[in-house]
Design a protein around this motif. Sequence first.
Motif, mmCIF file in Angstrom:
data_model
loop_
_atom_site.group_PDB
_atom_site.id
_atom_site.type_symbol
_atom_site.label_atom_id
_atom_site.label_comp_id
_atom_site.label_asym_id
_atom_site.label_seq_id
_atom_site.Cartn_x
_atom_site.Cartn_y
_atom_site.Cartn_z
ATOM 1 N N TRP A 91 0.827 -1.211 0.000
ATOM 2 C CA TRP A 91 0.000 0.000 0.000
ATOM 3 C C TRP A 91 0.860 1.259 0.000
ATOM 4 N N ALA A 92 2.037 1.180 0.596
ATOM 5 C CA ALA A 92 2.948 2.326 0.545
ATOM 6 C C ALA A 92 3.394 2.588 -0.883
ATOM 7 N N GLN A 93 3.623 1.504 -1.635
ATOM 8 C CA GLN A 93 3.999 1.652 -3.043
ATOM 9 C C GLN A 93 2.838 2.228 -3.855
ATOM 10 N N VAL A 94 1.623 1.780 -3.553
ATOM 11 C CA VAL A 94 0.443 2.313 -4.229
ATOM 12 C C VAL A 94 0.289 3.805 -3.933
ATOM 13 N N ALA A 95 0.536 4.181 -2.668
ATOM 14 C CA ALA A 95 0.423 5.592 -2.279
ATOM 15 C C ALA A 95 1.434 6.449 -3.031
ATOM 16 N N ARG A 96 2.627 5.908 -3.295
ATOM 17 C CA ARG A 96 3.634 6.649 -4.055
ATOM 18 C C ARG A 96 3.239 6.790 -5.518
ATOM 19 N N GLU A 97 2.797 5.670 -6.102
ATOM 20 C CA GLU A 97 2.534 5.652 -7.536
ATOM 21 C C GLU A 97 1.242 6.385 -7.916
ATOM 22 N N LEU A 98 0.202 6.221 -7.106
ATOM 23 C CA LEU A 98 -1.102 6.798 -7.455
ATOM 24 C C LEU A 98 -1.428 8.071 -6.675
ATOM 25 N N GLY A 99 -0.756 8.270 -5.546
ATOM 26 C CA GLY A 99 -1.059 9.452 -4.738
ATOM 27 C C GLY A 99 0.069 10.449 -4.613
ATOM 28 N N GLY A 100 1.269 10.059 -5.075
ATOM 29 C CA GLY A 100 2.406 10.966 -5.005
ATOM 30 C C GLY A 100 2.959 11.184 -3.615
ATOM 31 N N HIS A 101 2.728 10.249 -2.680
ATOM 32 C CA HIS A 101 3.203 10.390 -1.302
ATOM 33 C C HIS A 101 4.572 9.724 -1.152
ATOM 34 N N ASP A 102 5.543 10.469 -0.635
ATOM 35 C CA ASP A 102 6.866 9.891 -0.403
ATOM 36 C C ASP A 102 6.825 8.854 0.709
ATOM 37 N N PHE A 104 4.218 6.592 3.448
ATOM 38 C CA PHE A 104 2.862 6.118 3.693
ATOM 39 C C PHE A 104 2.358 6.642 5.034
ATOM 40 N N HIS A 105 1.091 7.020 5.084
ATOM 41 C CA HIS A 105 0.445 7.401 6.336
ATOM 42 C C HIS A 105 -1.037 7.060 6.234
ATOM 43 N N VAL A 106 -1.688 6.935 7.371
ATOM 44 C CA VAL A 106 -3.123 6.666 7.381
ATOM 45 C C VAL A 106 -3.824 7.852 6.715
ATOM 46 N N GLY A 107 -4.563 7.592 5.680
ATOM 47 C CA GLY A 107 -5.199 8.646 4.913
ATOM 48 C C GLY A 107 -4.545 8.857 3.556
ATOM 49 N N ALA A 108 -3.350 8.238 3.363
ATOM 50 C CA ALA A 108 -2.673 8.374 2.063
ATOM 51 C C ALA A 108 -3.449 7.678 0.958
ATOM 52 N N ILE A 109 -4.141 6.612 1.324
ATOM 53 C CA ILE A 109 -4.949 5.883 0.346
ATOM 54 C C ILE A 109 -6.370 6.422 0.411
ATOM 55 N N THR A 110 -6.802 7.045 -0.669
ATOM 56 C CA THR A 110 -8.128 7.652 -0.736
ATOM 57 C C THR A 110 -9.105 6.728 -1.460
ATOM 58 N N PRO A 111 -10.423 6.999 -1.351
ATOM 59 C CA PRO A 111 -11.395 6.185 -2.108
ATOM 60 C C PRO A 111 -11.108 6.176 -3.602
ATOM 61 N N GLY A 112 -10.622 7.313 -4.134
ATOM 62 C CA GLY A 112 -10.295 7.355 -5.558
ATOM 63 C C GLY A 112 -9.150 6.437 -5.916
#
Length: 362
Positions: A91-102, A104-112
């Motif tokens: 999920w940290a990798q997903v947050a980087r690739e799709l959310g641009g987050h360096d 991972f944190h709670v809330g980094a993964i959005t419904p979108g």
Amino acid sequence: MTEHTVTARPRAELATPGSAEEALFWLRDTLGTVARRDPRTRRLGERRYRLELLAEACDRDTFLLITSWLGSEAVPAITSKQAYADDICLWAQVARELGGHDRFHVGAITPGIIETWTKLQKAQNRAPRTTNRRLSVLTALTQYAAWKTKETIASPVTKYDRPKVDPRDETTATPILEVPEFQAVVNAAQTPRQALVPVLIYTLAGRVTECCTAQLHHVKTVGGARKLDLSRKGGKGRVWPLPDRLCDLIDVATTDRERGQLLLDDDDRAMDRHAVDRLLNRLGKEAGVLPGRDLTPHVLRASKLTHMHDAGHPVEEIQEYADHAAIETTLRYIRRRDDSARKAKHAAAAVKVYDHLVDRFI
């Protein structure tokens, strides 16, 4: 190295470790190591501690939250702790690739992001069970964060994101060895130590981590009978009576040893789950069972439980032997066996209708 990264120093090098540091080292050792596969070359990298990977992937507060979560009884089984750690890194990798987050944190993964990710899983033909498991890990972390912080934190995962899982889908189900096939696997072993691995797992219907952590001094003689103190999933202690022939095999496989791990390979190295997987895979190929599929420890466990059902043992007795918390888990094995028998019966009945008509074509 970040300030919350646990170094790779062994615990023995800590002269006077503090309580907090000792607790973190315990979690590091519990989560163990993993070798990441390069997505492009498919080559395995160096083995690293999962805890260090989490420290690099998460911001400080989230790392502390996750260590609290994985170290608690919210995730009781060691294998679950390890799998959850791997999924959080995903999920940290997903947050980087799709959310641009360096980080991972709670809330980094959005419904979108969840919506996009689930579509990618379908496009890549991922198994619905795997997708559901990874979504469940994210939901469980969110729920723990809400409890821990006493804040209102909504999970980004909804029921509409979860793919439907067919409980009767046998394409991803654990295959079963019939009795002659299991016998062929044991017969393929070349040494007592090799034979002990499938025999022990099958006899106890054991999980691989349970059998790998069993120590020789856990085999005790009580009232003239040999028994094994086995620590099962969730740290539950169980005393297991050992059949005489299994004891004979243990004695031969552990000659001149009084202590140490019960399962050693032929080079005197303690066997972990990976070593067991490699051995069973090789024995399965040499025995000619499960063509195109791997022989895993869970196949042996599932086979033993299925054979108990074939022998007419009550489902409650099978549940107790497997140490399943919920009887629904046990019923999955039995239903598959019963479904197969019913299908064979109805298919055979259909032949009676057209048997005489196909004679001229055969």
